[in-house]
Write a protein that holds these residues in place. Sequence first.
Motif, PDB file in Angstrom:
ATOM      1  N   GLN A   1     -15.829  11.027  13.574  1.00 32.39           N
ATOM      2  CA  GLN A   1     -14.791   9.997  13.532  1.00 32.39           C
ATOM      3  C   GLN A   1     -13.594  10.469  12.714  1.00 32.39           C
ATOM      4  O   GLN A   1     -12.450  10.172  13.031  1.00 32.39           O
ATOM      5  CB  GLN A   1     -15.352   8.706  12.937  1.00 32.39           C
TER       6      GLN A   1
ATOM      7  N   ASP B   1      -9.802  10.606  14.133  1.00 33.93           N
ATOM      8  CA  ASP B   1      -8.903   9.549  13.671  1.00 33.93           C
ATOM      9  C   ASP B   1      -7.992   9.937  12.513  1.00 33.93           C
ATOM     10  O   ASP B   1      -6.895   9.405  12.393  1.00 33.93           O
ATOM     11  CB  ASP B   1      -9.721   8.314  13.260  1.00 33.93           C
TER      12      ASP B   1
ATOM     13  N   ASP C   1      -1.680   0.988   7.097  1.00 41.77           N
ATOM     14  CA  ASP C   1      -2.682   0.855   6.034  1.00 41.77           C
ATOM     15  C   ASP C   1      -2.156  -0.012   4.898  1.00 41.77           C
ATOM     16  O   ASP C   1      -2.890  -0.821   4.323  1.00 41.77           O
ATOM     17  CB  ASP C   1      -3.069   2.233   5.492  1.00 41.77           C
TER      18      ASP C   1
ATOM     19  N   LYS D   1     -13.372  -6.902   7.674  1.00 42.46           N
ATOM     20  CA  LYS D   1     -13.154  -5.486   8.005  1.00 42.46           C
ATOM     21  C   LYS D   1     -14.477  -4.794   8.312  1.00 42.46           C
ATOM     22  O   LYS D   1     -14.570  -3.984   9.250  1.00 42.46           O
ATOM     23  CB  LYS D   1     -12.466  -4.788   6.827  1.00 42.46           C
ATOM     24  N   ILE D   2     -15.513  -5.111   7.542  1.00 40.37           N
ATOM     25  CA  ILE D   2     -16.828  -4.513   7.787  1.00 40.37           C
ATOM     26  C   ILE D   2     -17.345  -4.907   9.166  1.00 40.37           C
ATOM     27  O   ILE D   2     -17.862  -4.076   9.919  1.00 40.37           O
ATOM     28  CB  ILE D   2     -17.821  -4.941   6.688  1.00 40.37           C
TER      29      ILE D   2
ATOM     30  N   GLU E   1     -15.580  -5.782  11.725  1.00 41.01           N
ATOM     31  CA  GLU E   1     -14.759  -5.118  12.741  1.00 41.01           C
ATOM     32  C   GLU E   1     -15.191  -3.667  12.922  1.00 41.01           C
ATOM     33  O   GLU E   1     -15.295  -3.170  14.048  1.00 41.01           O
ATOM     34  CB  GLU E   1     -13.287  -5.183  12.332  1.00 41.01           C
ATOM     35  N   ASP E   2     -15.460  -2.976  11.793  1.00 40.24           N
ATOM     36  CA  ASP E   2     -15.914  -1.588  11.876  1.00 40.24           C
ATOM     37  C   ASP E   2     -17.267  -1.484  12.569  1.00 40.24           C
ATOM     38  O   ASP E   2     -17.503  -0.560  13.362  1.00 40.24           O
ATOM     39  CB  ASP E   2     -16.006  -0.980  10.472  1.00 40.24           C
TER      40      ASP E   2
ATOM     41  N   ASN F   1     -16.694  -1.820  16.226  1.00 41.28           N
ATOM     42  CA  ASN F   1     -16.117  -0.596  16.784  1.00 41.28           C
ATOM     43  C   ASN F   1     -17.175   0.490  16.930  1.00 41.28           C
ATOM     44  O   ASN F   1     -17.192   1.233  17.915  1.00 41.28           O
ATOM     45  CB  ASN F   1     -14.975  -0.103  15.897  1.00 41.28           C
ATOM     46  N   ASN F   2     -18.068   0.598  15.929  1.00 41.04           N
ATOM     47  CA  ASN F   2     -19.135   1.596  16.002  1.00 41.04           C
ATOM     48  C   ASN F   2     -20.088   1.308  17.149  1.00 41.04           C
ATOM     49  O   ASN F   2     -20.544   2.218  17.845  1.00 41.04           O
ATOM     50  CB  ASN F   2     -19.905   1.636  14.682  1.00 41.04           C
TER      51      ASN F   2
ATOM     52  N   THR G   1     -18.404   2.341  20.306  1.00 40.50           N
ATOM     53  CA  THR G   1     -18.394   3.798  20.429  1.00 40.50           C
ATOM     54  C   THR G   1     -19.749   4.315  20.878  1.00 40.50           C
ATOM     55  O   THR G   1     -19.850   5.199  21.735  1.00 40.50           O
ATOM     56  CB  THR G   1     -18.014   4.438  19.083  1.00 40.50           C
TER      57      THR G   1
END
Length: 265
Positions: free
Chosen positions: A105, A109, A196, A247-248, A250-251, A254-255, A258
């Motif tokens: 990643q 990224d 960011d 945020k956690i 969302e991550d 996303n994982n 993926t």
Amino acid sequence: MAPQAIIILILTTLMVVGAVVFQQIDPVLAEQSFYEVIFFEFITISTIGYGNQYPITRQSRIFSIIFALMGIPLLVVTLGNFGKYLTKFYWKAYGSIFRKKVERQLVNDKDIPLIIIIGLYGLTFLVGFFTIPQSGKAYSVDDTYFSFISFATVGFGDKVPQIDTFYRFGKVMSYLVWGTILNIILINYLTNCFNDLINRTPQIRGTKMEVMIGDQFITVSEITSLVAQQFHASPHQVRSILHDIDKIMEDMQNNENTMEIEEKS
């Protein structure tokens, strides 16, 4: 065939066909060599536009508009992809040289560090100083000035490249393409930095959204205030915690996406 190869093929075909058309409909461009017309096309779609080459007939001006509308996005996508490949190459090389495991990643990224980008600019300007022919005084500030206005796509026209031979054409084209790729890498870096910075501001999506608790509606913002009172914390602290949780989540999503894509591939 890979998508990038297809885009390069389309761009190459566009420039070759475009050069033929330009030489057919513009008497000034017709007197120039084929590679000089190719250079004119590149300067057009890269938006540098030195001003020393330009269409003079109505037909060639109309065709220039059509050519630019097609060529600019193709060039941006092509060089943007090369910028991504260069970034991936950097992180893979970094991992190999320093014998550090670089996560996949991260390779995909993370941007090239700013200090490395600045170093690449410095080396590029140094190469241009000694090797790239331009209309100003050689081995002077004119060389650096020419590189800057070219990479910044300002192209005032007071200093223009000398492409009187095919060898010089190749050098200048390679130099400008490389400089444009560096610009894209720098712009991506700065864009991600700004994003960011914005994302670090504690914000919870849907704070004004109402939810029903019991027989009454209450906003997420009001729930935040109630939780803050219950645990003797400030609403800002609660929002910050919720932002981190958001945020956690969302991550994690996303994982999962993926992993699903990798399993399908």
